[in-house]
Design a protein around this motif. Structure first.
Motif, PDB file in Angstrom:
ATOM      1  N   THR A  53       9.513  -7.862 -13.772  1.00  0.00           N
ATOM      2  CA  THR A  53       8.632  -7.257 -14.099  1.00  0.00           C
ATOM      3  C   THR A  53       7.351  -7.214 -13.280  1.00  0.00           C
ATOM      4  O   THR A  53       6.907  -6.154 -11.677  1.00  0.00           O
ATOM      5  CB  THR A  53       7.680  -6.849 -15.542  1.00  0.00           C
ATOM      6  OG1 THR A  53       8.447  -6.659 -16.149  1.00  0.00           O
ATOM      7  CG2 THR A  53       5.701  -6.192 -15.655  1.00  0.00           C
ATOM      8  N   ILE A  54       7.183  -8.517 -12.787  1.00  0.00           N
ATOM      9  CA  ILE A  54       7.108  -8.915 -11.492  1.00  0.00           C
ATOM     10  C   ILE A  54       7.738  -8.627 -10.169  1.00  0.00           C
ATOM     11  O   ILE A  54       7.217  -8.471  -9.039  1.00  0.00           O
ATOM     12  CB  ILE A  54       6.965 -10.658 -11.406  1.00  0.00           C
ATOM     13  CG1 ILE A  54       6.422 -11.406 -12.854  1.00  0.00           C
ATOM     14  CG2 ILE A  54       6.879 -11.549 -10.446  1.00  0.00           C
ATOM     15  CD1 ILE A  54       6.534 -12.466 -13.237  1.00  0.00           C
ATOM     16  N   ALA A  55       8.731  -8.665  -9.972  1.00  0.00           N
ATOM     17  CA  ALA A  55       9.186  -7.767  -9.184  1.00  0.00           C
ATOM     18  C   ALA A  55       9.332  -6.527  -8.664  1.00  0.00           C
ATOM     19  O   ALA A  55       8.939  -6.412  -7.707  1.00  0.00           O
ATOM     20  CB  ALA A  55      10.886  -8.181  -9.206  1.00  0.00           C
ATOM     21  N   SER A  56       8.762  -5.578  -9.902  1.00  0.00           N
ATOM     22  CA  SER A  56       8.466  -4.189  -9.851  1.00  0.00           C
ATOM     23  C   SER A  56       7.113  -3.725  -9.432  1.00  0.00           C
ATOM     24  O   SER A  56       6.917  -3.031  -8.403  1.00  0.00           O
ATOM     25  CB  SER A  56       8.429  -3.253 -10.989  1.00  0.00           C
ATOM     26  OG  SER A  56       7.875  -2.123 -10.859  1.00  0.00           O
ATOM     27  N   ASN A  57       6.070  -4.710  -9.750  1.00  0.00           N
ATOM     28  CA  ASN A  57       4.942  -4.836  -8.924  1.00  0.00           C
ATOM     29  C   ASN A  57       4.887  -5.590  -8.002  1.00  0.00           C
ATOM     30  O   ASN A  57       3.786  -5.381  -7.528  1.00  0.00           O
ATOM     31  CB  ASN A  57       4.651  -6.232 -10.648  1.00  0.00           C
ATOM     32  CG  ASN A  57       4.156  -4.857 -11.923  1.00  0.00           C
ATOM     33  OD1 ASN A  57       4.101  -4.442 -11.752  1.00  0.00           O
ATOM     34  ND2 ASN A  57       4.080  -6.367 -12.731  1.00  0.00           N
ATOM     35  N   LYS A  58       5.633  -6.308  -7.364  1.00  0.00           N
ATOM     36  CA  LYS A  58       5.439  -6.820  -6.305  1.00  0.00           C
ATOM     37  C   LYS A  58       6.053  -5.931  -4.808  1.00  0.00           C
ATOM     38  O   LYS A  58       5.075  -5.690  -4.211  1.00  0.00           O
ATOM     39  CB  LYS A  58       6.982  -8.059  -5.767  1.00  0.00           C
ATOM     40  CG  LYS A  58       6.638  -9.212  -4.029  1.00  0.00           C
ATOM     41  CD  LYS A  58       7.584 -10.065  -4.379  1.00  0.00           C
ATOM     42  CE  LYS A  58       7.386 -10.613  -3.096  1.00  0.00           C
ATOM     43  NZ  LYS A  58       7.110  -9.343  -2.122  1.00  0.00           N
ATOM     44  N   ALA A  59       7.327  -4.676  -5.524  1.00  0.00           N
ATOM     45  CA  ALA A  59       7.630  -4.558  -4.981  1.00  0.00           C
ATOM     46  C   ALA A  59       5.983  -2.616  -4.640  1.00  0.00           C
ATOM     47  O   ALA A  59       5.705  -2.449  -3.745  1.00  0.00           O
ATOM     48  CB  ALA A  59       8.877  -3.668  -4.901  1.00  0.00           C
ATOM     49  N   GLN A  60       5.320  -2.653  -5.415  1.00  0.00           N
ATOM     50  CA  GLN A  60       4.452  -1.331  -5.541  1.00  0.00           C
ATOM     51  C   GLN A  60       3.946  -2.235  -4.491  1.00  0.00           C
ATOM     52  O   GLN A  60       2.915  -1.577  -4.191  1.00  0.00           O
ATOM     53  CB  GLN A  60       4.071  -1.404  -6.779  1.00  0.00           C
ATOM     54  CG  GLN A  60       5.064  -0.610  -8.451  1.00  0.00           C
ATOM     55  CD  GLN A  60       4.624  -0.789  -9.706  1.00  0.00           C
ATOM     56  OE1 GLN A  60       3.726  -0.722  -9.815  1.00  0.00           O
ATOM     57  NE2 GLN A  60       5.290   0.320 -10.519  1.00  0.00           N
ATOM     58  N   ILE A  61       2.999  -3.196  -5.074  1.00  0.00           N
ATOM     59  CA  ILE A  61       1.690  -3.678  -4.779  1.00  0.00           C
ATOM     60  C   ILE A  61       2.291  -4.229  -2.422  1.00  0.00           C
ATOM     61  O   ILE A  61       1.726  -3.771  -2.155  1.00  0.00           O
ATOM     62  CB  ILE A  61       1.737  -5.511  -4.523  1.00  0.00           C
ATOM     63  CG1 ILE A  61       1.284  -5.530  -5.186  1.00  0.00           C
ATOM     64  CG2 ILE A  61       0.599  -6.136  -3.695  1.00  0.00           C
ATOM     65  CD1 ILE A  61       1.153  -6.745  -6.789  1.00  0.00           C
ATOM     66  N   ASP A  62       3.609  -4.313  -1.713  1.00  0.00           N
ATOM     67  CA  ASP A  62       3.875  -3.947  -1.025  1.00  0.00           C
ATOM     68  C   ASP A  62       3.790  -2.964  -0.633  1.00  0.00           C
ATOM     69  O   ASP A  62       3.560  -2.725   0.498  1.00  0.00           O
ATOM     70  CB  ASP A  62       5.301  -4.467  -0.610  1.00  0.00           C
ATOM     71  CG  ASP A  62       5.373  -6.608  -0.960  1.00  0.00           C
ATOM     72  OD1 ASP A  62       4.436  -7.068  -0.774  1.00  0.00           O
ATOM     73  OD2 ASP A  62       6.410  -6.734  -1.466  1.00  0.00           O
ATOM     74  N   ASP A  63       4.066  -1.701  -1.206  1.00  0.00           N
ATOM     75  CA  ASP A  63       4.353   0.204  -0.825  1.00  0.00           C
ATOM     76  C   ASP A  63       2.735  -0.200  -1.041  1.00  0.00           C
ATOM     77  O   ASP A  63       2.254   0.719  -0.218  1.00  0.00           O
ATOM     78  CB  ASP A  63       4.594   0.622  -2.385  1.00  0.00           C
ATOM     79  CG  ASP A  63       4.731   1.862  -1.630  1.00  0.00           C
ATOM     80  OD1 ASP A  63       5.746   2.073  -0.590  1.00  0.00           O
ATOM     81  OD2 ASP A  63       4.493   2.870  -2.171  1.00  0.00           O
ATOM     82  N   LEU A  64       2.506  -0.203  -1.776  1.00  0.00           N
ATOM     83  CA  LEU A  64       0.194  -0.259  -1.952  1.00  0.00           C
ATOM     84  C   LEU A  64      -0.035  -0.759  -0.138  1.00  0.00           C
ATOM     85  O   LEU A  64      -1.120  -0.272   0.489  1.00  0.00           O
ATOM     86  CB  LEU A  64      -0.058  -0.698  -2.800  1.00  0.00           C
ATOM     87  CG  LEU A  64       0.211  -0.037  -3.841  1.00  0.00           C
ATOM     88  CD1 LEU A  64      -0.346  -0.094  -4.840  1.00  0.00           C
ATOM     89  CD2 LEU A  64      -0.528   1.553  -3.934  1.00  0.00           C
ATOM     90  N   ASN A  65       0.387  -1.917   0.751  1.00  0.00           N
ATOM     91  CA  ASN A  65      -0.045  -2.653   0.790  1.00  0.00           C
ATOM     92  C   ASN A  65       0.333  -1.729   2.133  1.00  0.00           C
ATOM     93  O   ASN A  65       0.034  -1.806   2.950  1.00  0.00           O
ATOM     94  CB  ASN A  65       0.241  -4.418   1.241  1.00  0.00           C
ATOM     95  CG  ASN A  65      -0.642  -4.837   0.407  1.00  0.00           C
ATOM     96  OD1 ASN A  65      -1.338  -4.740   0.023  1.00  0.00           O
ATOM     97  ND2 ASN A  65       0.544  -6.133   0.154  1.00  0.00           N
ATOM     98  N   ALA A  66       2.001  -1.345   2.905  1.00  0.00           N
ATOM     99  CA  ALA A  66       2.441  -0.461   3.810  1.00  0.00           C
ATOM    100  C   ALA A  66       0.895   0.409   3.613  1.00  0.00           C
ATOM    101  O   ALA A  66       0.326   0.980   5.004  1.00  0.00           O
ATOM    102  CB  ALA A  66       3.627  -0.442   3.537  1.00  0.00           C
TER     103      ALA A  66
END
Length: 202
Positions: free
Chosen positions: A87-100
C-alpha cells in the motif's frame, strides 16, 4: 521485523514473569491473546521441587498450541506488513505520479503566463515591454519622418513661390523692356520717316 521481535520478547517476559513470582495459579481466563494464552498455560502447569530446585511442568500439547498460535500471529503480522508495504509503495507511486502531473501543470502554467505576457512581432515572441518599446520607436520614427517631410514640403513650396515671384518679376521687367524697345523703335522709325519726307520736299 525488529519491532515484532521486541514485541514478542516483551510479551514473553510479561507472560512468564508471574510464573516465577506467584506460588498459586491465577483464575481461569477466556483471554485469547498471546498474553492470555501464556497465563492460561501458567495456570494449567504444575510444579515440583527436586534437589532444592523448583521446576515447572508444562504440557507439550499446550506449548505446541501456543507456539502454533505465535507463528500464526507472526505470519499474520508479516502478511499485514507486506500488504502495508505494498500500500505504501502504491501510495508512493501515486504521489510521484501526482507530483509529475503537478510539475507538468506548473510548466504549462508558466508557458501560458509567458505567452500571455509576450506578443508576436514578425513571428518572434517578445515581452510586452519590448513590444511597446519597439512600437513606440516605430511611431516616433514615423512622426519624425512626417515632420521632416512637412518641413521639406514647406521649404520646397516656399522656394517654388519665390521662383514664381522672381519669374513674374522677370517677365514683367522683360515686358517693360520690350515695350520701351518697341517705343524706341517706333520713335526712330518716325524720325527716319520725317527725315525721308524732308529730303523729298527739298
Amino acid at each position: 521485523m525488529k519491532c515484532l521481535r521486541v514485541f514478542f520478547a516483551l510479551t514473553l517476559l510479561t507472560s512468564f514473569s508471574p510464573l516465577f513470582a506467584q506460588e498459586q495459579n491465577p483464575a481461569p481466563t477466556n483471554d485469547e491473546t498471546l498474553v492470555g494464552q501464556f497465563r492460561e498455560l501458567e495456570r494449567k502447569s504444575g510444579n515440583y521441587r527436586a534437589n532444592g530446585i523448583r521446576y515447572e511442568v508444562i504440557k507439550l500439547v499446550e506449548l505446541n498450541r501456543i507456539k502454533s498460535n505465535i507463528f500464526d500471529s507472526i505470519n499474520t503480522a508479516n502478511t499485514s506488513i507486506k500488504e502495508l508495504s505494498a500500500t505504501i509503495a502504491s501510495n508512493k507511486a501515486q504521489i510521484d505520479d501526482l507530483n509529475a502531473k503537478l510539475q507538468e501543470t506548473t510548466n504549462n502554467l508558466k508557458n501560458v503566463t509567458s505567452e500571455k505576457d509576450s506578443m508576436s512581432f514578425f513571428g518572434a515572441m517578445v515581452s510586452k515591454g519590448t513590444y511597446k518599446l519597439i512600437l513606440w520607436s516605430i511611431i516616433l520614427g514615423l512622426l519624425l519622418f512626417l515632420l521632416f517631410f512637412i518641413y521639406k514640403f514647406r521649404n520646397s513650396n516656399f522656394l517654388t513661390h519665390q521662383a514664381k515671384t522672381a519669374l513674374a518679376d522677370v517677365e514683367k521687367e522683360f515686358e517693360e523692356h520690350r515695350r520701351r524697345a518697341l517705343e524706341r523703335e517706333q520713335k526712330i522709325s518716325r524720325q527716319l520717316q520725317d527725315e525721308l519726307n524732308k529730303q523729298k520736299n527739298k
